[in-house]
Enzyme design. Sequence first.
Site, PDB file in Angstrom:
ATOM      1  N   LYS A  53       4.523 -11.555   3.114  1.00  0.00           N
ATOM      2  CA  LYS A  53       3.098 -11.774   2.821  1.00  0.00           C
ATOM      3  C   LYS A  53       2.920 -11.812   1.319  1.00  0.00           C
ATOM      4  O   LYS A  53       3.541 -11.010   0.607  1.00  0.00           O
ATOM      5  CB  LYS A  53       2.235 -10.664   3.428  1.00  0.00           C
ATOM      6  CG  LYS A  53       0.773 -10.704   2.986  1.00  0.00           C
ATOM      7  CD  LYS A  53      -0.134  -9.865   3.854  1.00  0.00           C
ATOM      8  CE  LYS A  53      -0.239  -8.425   3.476  1.00  0.00           C
ATOM      9  NZ  LYS A  53      -0.680  -8.159   2.084  1.00  0.00           N
ATOM     10  N   GLU A  57      -9.288  -9.498   3.362  1.00  0.00           N
ATOM     11  CA  GLU A  57      -9.591  -8.102   3.011  1.00  0.00           C
ATOM     12  C   GLU A  57     -10.936  -8.014   2.279  1.00  0.00           C
ATOM     13  O   GLU A  57     -11.165  -8.731   1.291  1.00  0.00           O
ATOM     14  CB  GLU A  57      -8.464  -7.530   2.132  1.00  0.00           C
ATOM     15  CG  GLU A  57      -8.716  -6.090   1.727  1.00  0.00           C
ATOM     16  CD  GLU A  57      -7.482  -5.347   1.233  1.00  0.00           C
ATOM     17  OE1 GLU A  57      -6.368  -5.916   1.258  1.00  0.00           O
ATOM     18  OE2 GLU A  57      -7.645  -4.186   0.813  1.00  0.00           O
ATOM     19  N   SER A  84       0.840  -1.201   0.000  1.00  0.00           N
ATOM     20  CA  SER A  84       0.000   0.000   0.000  1.00  0.00           C
ATOM     21  C   SER A  84       0.873   1.248   0.000  1.00  0.00           C
ATOM     22  O   SER A  84       0.378   2.347  -0.249  1.00  0.00           O
ATOM     23  CB  SER A  84      -0.930   0.013   1.222  1.00  0.00           C
ATOM     24  OG  SER A  84      -0.199  -0.204   2.418  1.00  0.00           O
TER      25      SER A  84
HETATM   26  O1  KIV Z   1      -0.467  -3.385   1.512  1.00  0.00           O
HETATM   27  C1  KIV Z   1      -1.157  -3.355   2.532  1.00  0.00           C
HETATM   28  O2  KIV Z   1      -1.182  -2.378   3.306  1.00  0.00           O
HETATM   29  C2  KIV Z   1      -1.964  -4.528   2.829  1.00  0.00           C
HETATM   30  C3  KIV Z   1      -3.034  -4.378   3.859  1.00  0.00           C
HETATM   31  C4  KIV Z   1      -4.137  -3.590   3.277  1.00  0.00           C
HETATM   32  C5  KIV Z   1      -3.465  -5.673   4.378  1.00  0.00           C
HETATM   33  O3  KIV Z   1      -1.785  -5.537   2.233  1.00  0.00           O
END
Ligand code: KIV
Length: 275
Positions: free
Chosen positions: A113, A182, A45
Amino acid sequence: MKTTVATFLKMKQENQKISMLTCYDYTTAKIIDSSNVDAVLVGDSLGNVVLGYEDTLSVTMNDMITFSAAVARGCKQKLVVVDMPFMSYQVSVEKALENAGRLMKEGRANAVKLEGGRSVLAQVKAIVDAGIPVMGHLGMTPQSVNAFGGHKVQGKTLEAAQKLIDDALALQEAGVFSIVLECVPAKLAAVLSQKLSVPTIGIGAGAQCDGQVLVYKDMLGMYQDFSPKFVKHYANFATEMTDAFNQYDAEVKQGIFPALEHTFKIDEEVIEKLY
Ligand code: KIV
């Protein structure tokens, strides 16, 4: 004691909620590190809220490594999870493993992740087998925004809900230590959280998840391009920052800033010789 992936599992077993915030820089990392929040996510993000892109697709491995290393330098107490950016793991298992390794070695991540379910299972298994903890991410996965046709809630039909459950169970089987959900209906997230032994971390997925994550610039009211329904503003920093910037501007223009206490001294003798 630093939070670890084991802390996540223990918290789920003990019915304690897990709190996570995103983070992208050293200064904020130190502030979150001294708070009660359990873990940080260096999310891609950052493409939106730091780099000003309209989505996360342009974020590179080098971007993630730079921001991850900065956060890791400020985070001594919290687990640091780092997003694998778009196309850093989809192409092949080898590429995924190599890039996960770079995030650990160069970005000093504690875990990575990646988005997707059974389509990225081979990658998840290989990364877990290499001793790198993996967090899954299902539902409205932002790297697939074009495939979804926008930021839409996922899993609303029986078929889509069943697919989400099957993906989550497959990820768990492959060894992920937790799964971000999400933009998933709250009742479906509750079912998933019950079925899984690893914790679910919700964002727009209701209160029955085992934990929550928010983008810190959203929850502080700093990022104003758009505000999803699931965001709660715990502060209004954009207004506070604008007020502070305007006060600084006014004081500079009126000669109020800098005051004597902000200046450095020199012997009068030296100054006299300069005239
Ligand atoms: O990139 C991010 O901030 C995320 C969150 C929205 C879970 O993957």
